[in-house]
Design an enzyme around this catalytic site. Structure first.
Site, short mmCIF file in Angstrom:
data_model
loop_
_atom_site.label_atom_id
_atom_site.label_comp_id
_atom_site.label_asym_id
_atom_site.label_seq_id
_atom_site.Cartn_x
_atom_site.Cartn_y
_atom_site.Cartn_z
N TRP A 114 2.65 -11.89 -7.46
CA TRP A 114 1.34 -12.24 -8.02
C TRP A 114 0.74 -11.06 -8.77
O TRP A 114 -0.14 -11.22 -9.61
CB TRP A 114 0.38 -12.72 -6.92
CG TRP A 114 -0.32 -11.63 -6.18
CD1 TRP A 114 0.21 -10.86 -5.20
CD2 TRP A 114 -1.67 -11.20 -6.34
NE1 TRP A 114 -0.72 -9.97 -4.74
CE2 TRP A 114 -1.89 -10.15 -5.42
CE3 TRP A 114 -2.73 -11.58 -7.18
CZ2 TRP A 114 -3.11 -9.48 -5.32
CZ3 TRP A 114 -3.93 -10.93 -7.06
CH2 TRP A 114 -4.13 -9.89 -6.15
N SER B 186 -14.26 -18.16 -12.78
CA SER B 186 -14.92 -17.24 -11.84
C SER B 186 -16.12 -16.55 -12.46
O SER B 186 -17.16 -16.41 -11.82
CB SER B 186 -13.94 -16.16 -11.37
OG SER B 186 -12.95 -16.71 -10.58
N HIS C 185 -3.06 1.47 -3.99
CA HIS C 185 -2.02 0.44 -4.00
C HIS C 185 -0.73 0.97 -4.62
O HIS C 185 0.26 0.25 -4.67
CB HIS C 185 -2.49 -0.78 -4.81
CG HIS C 185 -3.64 -1.49 -4.17
ND1 HIS C 185 -3.47 -2.53 -3.29
CD2 HIS C 185 -4.98 -1.30 -4.25
CE1 HIS C 185 -4.65 -2.97 -2.88
NE2 HIS C 185 -5.58 -2.23 -3.45
#
Lengths: 287, 525
Positions: B142, B170, B303
């Site tokens: 993803w 959104s 990350h």
């Protein structure tokens, strides 16, 4: 113009679902077109037309309601806040591309040239490549090209956009003073300057492609140059179309010195594309 | 002076019925219901993909699916759960509850609200149809890292444009929520009198507006790199694949708070109700939420500790990440202090909220472990990471959503749900979620990589346990769907206040909440 007391909550509306279907067709068409399916462009155009119909119909409804005095002060405030945050989201969209530009110039290209702890990257992968900007990378993607100068056409374009920022302010003051004649001419001058800007950008693009071998595919320089100026040019085009709509509304007698959110929303948008251009001029053309 | 004649008669009862009602509605309760039903559908859809993954991983070797399809499942499971299940569920809760909680007649921009919702099914149709393509669905994860994602076949543009549509939805939804909260509060409701769910959503909406366009920019660059010859992520042209990771995680880290801040809000509503005490440290909750949101913008590179960034970068992102533990600790402390000496009862919403506090904190602690850059060199891309983010997302975000559904379902339907079945659903979920994800810490620390359909035999036992847990968890959610369905059809009548300790404007309107509420705003003392 009587103002209603309660907050206006509209009945069901057909436009949003039409808009959603239009977006679906547009995206489906673009995706299939990119995959080389013959019907793709036709589907995409259908979607685009549905979206245009939706935008016209939706805004027509809102304009009718606004001129009918349905919206009170609180609704007006909702529209103002909504537009503000929409513009902020647009700013963040450009921030992604400016971020890519800064990252490429400050990190990626110096590292490819062996700076920081990347000595061996340079030595083993791209020996002889030196950190410099503009660049189309160690493999010179796109071949030899010329750099777009900051002086000349881009400087003239800067002057044009800044002038259009002045003319729309003149128009705004005229609207507040109820001077409809100056209002009309101020808006007319603003969108004409906007279209002039876009035309000159188009001329610059043709020049870049045909004579400078500077293309979207000219390494990272061409990528950042055309993506940033391209998305900006799209926004200027959109803003100029919005100005034409507002101008037509003014000629029809819409807006009053105290009630003209539609005008201000477009003016804010116009200043936003103006400010983005200043960032572009400094970081893409000049420095 | 115009053709508009309907200024004040917009509260009549001539609602369209059937499908047209749902396609054209501008009512915040209808749209909230649409979001929630869509989210539940996607939750079951994405969950079934997780079961394909767990079935394949039940034992080593390749049994059920080929590796390509396995990769499609991990990619689609994540995209569907993040953008199709968790986020729309919270938007649905906001649609239903924010106007009720601030005393507004509806969302501030009702037509836009409808558009925000209906873009979502379009986006997921685009994304979902790629499963039927000859080349299959996107399979590069993803996170869509180049250069791998650029090898996606015909599904590639569908992935990019679906993400664009999700982003538009959104952003428009977030604009609506901000405007509703800032402009539609009842007279007397100052900012620091707002319920915590409203506060957390306000801050979440700011995050959405600031980062969703950045994701749109990032995937646009992927699109042009693949089809139009740009070099953003191509080193040969002066770009850098790592640049995508930076831009993606500048979106991605705030995104994880987008999925957890409204959960904090839900839990901060439920724990005081069932402790029969006001929330402890209301102001500090607000400031902690805002601090977490601010910090979320300066931690993204944790990350990507293993990409080879400069030492100064690793140190900065390590320490800024650990700093998040401070405001989060404030929150956990406040929840526990709210329960301290409270007259507690343990109805289903409270059970889920308590499990949230306990299990989310486990996920938070494993997050701290991952934040330590030198240790992360070992943990990176292992099942430890999978265990970590599933602890914050499943017994974190998803449990908070379930808690909220049980908490407000009587207000929505007018009937009490079946408490026995609710408790059964809770215990099945709470036990199986730990059976599923706790062993993944162990295999991760022992070195089992994520996103892989086969593994070394020493990981077999824990994987088998994990798969059994996953199937129990998955099928327990059918019970959840049944409880909601049967509650909507009837049952014991709910009172207006529903819960003895409930406090707030939403409990002053009848159950079920009528189609239009607060036409004239209530006055808050």
């Amino acid at each position: 113009m009587a103002q209603s007391q309660g907050y206006y909550v509209p009945h069901g509306s057909n436009w949003p679902i039409v808009g959603a279907i239009g977006l679906f067709l547009l995206m489906l068409g673009l995706s299939t077109a990119l995959n080389g399916v013959g019907a793709g462009p036709a589907v995409a155009w259908t979607g685009a037309i549905v979206i245009i119909v939706m935008v016209v119909g939706w805004f027509a409804t809102v304009i009718r309601e606004s001129e009918g005095g349905v919206y009170n002060q609180q609704v007006d405030r909702s529209f103002r806040m909504g537009m503000t945050w929409f513009i902020i989201s647009e700013v963040m969209f450009f921030a992604a591309f400016f971020g890519a530009l800064f990252y490429a110039r400050q990190m990626a290209v110096p590292w490819l040239g062996g700076e920081s702890n990347n000595f061996f990257t340079n030595l083993l992968l791209y020996p002889g490549y030196e950190n410099a900007w503009p660049t189309n990378g160690p493999k010179a993607i796109g071949g030899d090209y010329q750099v777009m100068a900051a002086l000349g056409l881009p400087a003239i374009n800067t002057a044009i956009l800044l002038t259009s920022g002045v003319t729309i302010t003149i128009a705004h003051h005229a609207l507040k003073d109820n001077n409809r004649k100056v209002l009309g001419w101020g808006l007319f001058a603003t969108f004409m300057l906007g279209f002039l800007f876009v035309s000159l950008q188009a001329y610059e693009y043709i020049h870049a492609y045909q004579e400078m071998n500077l293309k979207l595919s000219t390494g990272i320089y061409g990528s950042t140059f055309f993506m940033l100026t391209g998305f900006h040019g799209l926004h200027v085009t959109l803003g100029a179309i919005m100005l034409v709509v507002i101008w037509a509304r003014c000629l029809k007698g819409h807006f009053t010195p105290t009630h003209h959110f539609g005008f201000e929303a477009v003016a804010w948008y116009w200043h936003f594309v103006d400010v983005v251009w200043l960032g572009l001029y400094i970081f893409v053309y000049w420095l | 002076m115009s053709s508009v004649t309907t200024t004040q008669d917009h509260h009549d009862d001539h609602h369209p019925t059937g499908l047209k009602r749902w396609l054209t509605t501008t009512n915040h309760k209808d749209i909230g219901t649409l979001y929630l039903v869509f989210s539940l559908t996607m939750f079951l859809f994405g969950g079934s993909m997780a079961l394909v993954i767990r079935a394949e991983l039940f034992q080593p070797g390749l049994q059920l699916v080929d590796p390509g399809f396995f990769n499609q499942m991990t990619t689609m499971h994540a995209l569907i759960m993040v953008f199709g299940a968790i986020m729309p569920a919270f938007v649905g809760l906001a649609n239903w509850m924010v106007p009720l909680m601030v005393g507004a007649p509806d969302m501030a921009l009702p037509r836009l609200n409808n558009w925000s919702f209906w873009i979502l099914p379009m986006a997921f149709t685009l994304l979902g149809m790629t499963l039927l393509f000859p080349g299959g669905a996107p399979a590069a994860g993803w996170t869509m890292y180049p250069p791998l994602v650029l090898q996606t076949g015909d599904a590639f543009p569908f992935l990019i444009f679906a993400v664009h549509l999700m982003g538009i939805s959104s952003v428009l939804g977030a604009i609506n929520i901000i405007v509703t909260i800032m402009n539609m509060r009842a007279p007397g409701m100052g900012l620091l009198k707002m319920p915590l769910f409203v506060w957390t959503w306000l801050i979440t909406a700011y995050l959405l507006i600031l980062v969703m366009p950045v994701l749109a920019g990032a995937v646009t660059m992927l699109l042009t790199d693949k089809y139009f010859g740009t070099s953003f992520f191509l080193a040969a042209g002066g770009g850098d694949p790592v640049m995508f990771q930076h831009i993606f995680w500048f979106f991605g880290h705030p995104e994880v708070y987008i999925m957890i801040l409204p959960a904090f809000g839900v839990v901060s509503q439920i724990i005081p109700t069932f402790s029969r005490k006001p929330l402890f440290g209301y102001d500090s909750m607000v400031y902690a939420t805002a601090s977490i949101a601010f910090l979320s913008f300066i931690v993204w590179a944790h990350h990507m500790f293993t990409v080879g960034m400069p030492l100064a970068g690793q140190l900065f992102f390590m320490f800024s990440t650990m700093l998040i533990a401070v405001p989060t600790g404030v929150k956990v402390f406040n929840w526990v202090a709210t329960m301290w000496k409270g007259a507690m009862t343990f109805e289903t919403p409270m059970l889920f909220a308590l499990a949230f506090v306990f299990l989310f904190t486990i996920g938070g602690f494993s997050g701290l472990m991952l934040a330590i850059a030198p240790a992360d060199m070992q943990y990176h891309d292992t099942y430890f990471v999978v265990a970590h983010f599933h602890y914050v997302l499943v017994p974190g975000a998803a449990f908070a959503i379930m808690a909220a559904v049980y908490y407000w379902l009587p207000k929505w339907t007018g009937y009490m749900y079946n408490e026995t079945l609710g408790k059964l659903h809770f215990w099945l979920s709470a036990i199986s979620v730990n059976v599923t994800f706790f062993p993944q810490h162990f295999v991760g620390l022992a070195g089992m990589p994520r996103r892989i359909p086969d593994y070394a035999t020493q990981f077999t036992d824990f994987n088998a346990i994990s798969s059994v847990g996953a199937f129990v968890f998955g099928f327990s959610q059918l019970l959840f769907a049944y409880i909601i369905w049967s509650c909507a059809r009837g049952g014991q009548k709910a009172t207006d206040q529903v819960w003895e300790g409930a406090d707030g404007l939403e409990w002053t309107v009848p159950s079920p909440a009528p189609h239009h509420t607060f036409d004239t705003p209530p006055v808050i003392k």
